[in-house]
Motif scaffolding. Sequence first.
Motif, PDB file in Angstrom:
ATOM      1  N   UNK A  53      23.453  12.609  -1.491  1.00  0.00           N
ATOM      2  CA  UNK A  53      23.246  13.552  -2.589  1.00  0.00           C
ATOM      3  C   UNK A  53      23.609  14.971  -2.153  1.00  0.00           C
ATOM      4  N   UNK A  54      23.177  15.356  -0.971  1.00  0.00           N
ATOM      5  CA  UNK A  54      23.464  16.705  -0.467  1.00  0.00           C
ATOM      6  C   UNK A  54      24.967  16.923  -0.283  1.00  0.00           C
ATOM      7  N   UNK A  55      25.686  15.868   0.052  1.00  0.00           N
ATOM      8  CA  UNK A  55      27.145  15.967   0.221  1.00  0.00           C
ATOM      9  C   UNK A  55      27.891  15.848  -1.103  1.00  0.00           C
ATOM     10  N   UNK A  56      27.186  15.448  -2.158  1.00  0.00           N
ATOM     11  CA  UNK A  56      27.844  15.221  -3.448  1.00  0.00           C
ATOM     12  C   UNK A  56      28.579  13.897  -3.480  1.00  0.00           C
ATOM     13  N   UNK A  57      28.177  12.958  -2.634  1.00  0.00           N
ATOM     14  CA  UNK A  57      28.828  11.653  -2.518  1.00  0.00           C
ATOM     15  C   UNK A  57      28.084  10.632  -3.378  1.00  0.00           C
ATOM     16  N   UNK A  58      28.448  10.577  -4.655  1.00  0.00           N
ATOM     17  CA  UNK A  58      27.753   9.707  -5.612  1.00  0.00           C
ATOM     18  C   UNK A  58      27.918   8.231  -5.266  1.00  0.00           C
ATOM     19  N   UNK A  59      29.074   7.844  -4.794  1.00  0.00           N
ATOM     20  CA  UNK A  59      29.330   6.431  -4.483  1.00  0.00           C
ATOM     21  C   UNK A  59      28.392   5.934  -3.380  1.00  0.00           C
ATOM     22  N   UNK A  60      28.266   6.705  -2.303  1.00  0.00           N
ATOM     23  CA  UNK A  60      27.367   6.314  -1.210  1.00  0.00           C
ATOM     24  C   UNK A  60      25.915   6.381  -1.669  1.00  0.00           C
ATOM     25  N   UNK A  61      25.557   7.392  -2.439  1.00  0.00           N
ATOM     26  CA  UNK A  61      24.196   7.497  -2.955  1.00  0.00           C
ATOM     27  C   UNK A  61      23.834   6.293  -3.802  1.00  0.00           C
ATOM     28  N   UNK A  62      24.771   5.882  -4.660  1.00  0.00           N
ATOM     29  CA  UNK A  62      24.545   4.710  -5.500  1.00  0.00           C
ATOM     30  C   UNK A  62      24.381   3.453  -4.658  1.00  0.00           C
ATOM     31  N   UNK A  63      25.191   3.319  -3.631  1.00  0.00           N
ATOM     32  CA  UNK A  63      25.083   2.162  -2.730  1.00  0.00           C
ATOM     33  C   UNK A  63      23.735   2.135  -2.030  1.00  0.00           C
ATOM     34  N   UNK A  64      23.229   3.294  -1.653  1.00  0.00           N
ATOM     35  CA  UNK A  64      21.921   3.368  -0.991  1.00  0.00           C
ATOM     36  C   UNK A  64      20.799   2.912  -1.919  1.00  0.00           C
ATOM     37  N   UNK A  65      20.923   3.212  -3.194  1.00  0.00           N
ATOM     38  CA  UNK A  65      19.896   2.828  -4.149  1.00  0.00           C
ATOM     39  C   UNK A  65      20.043   1.365  -4.545  1.00  0.00           C
TER      40      UNK A  65
END
Length: 68
Positions: A53-65
Amino acid sequence: MYSGRLSPEERKRYGQLVKVDEEGKIFEEQVMAWFREEDAKDGSMPDGFCEAFARGDAETGDRNISGP
């Protein structure tokens, strides 16, 4: 603004805002409870999500969730 006593005009104008605010608080509480549960497992999901989230990386954030 909200004193607990709204006039009929204020209720009409602000009633929906109060409802939305309350729903937002409930949603926030549910999300925080879920994050605490996930953090108690091993801490990787909240950390990974917040870093993405802090990096603005939505794809990785979504994968984490969502999981792999």
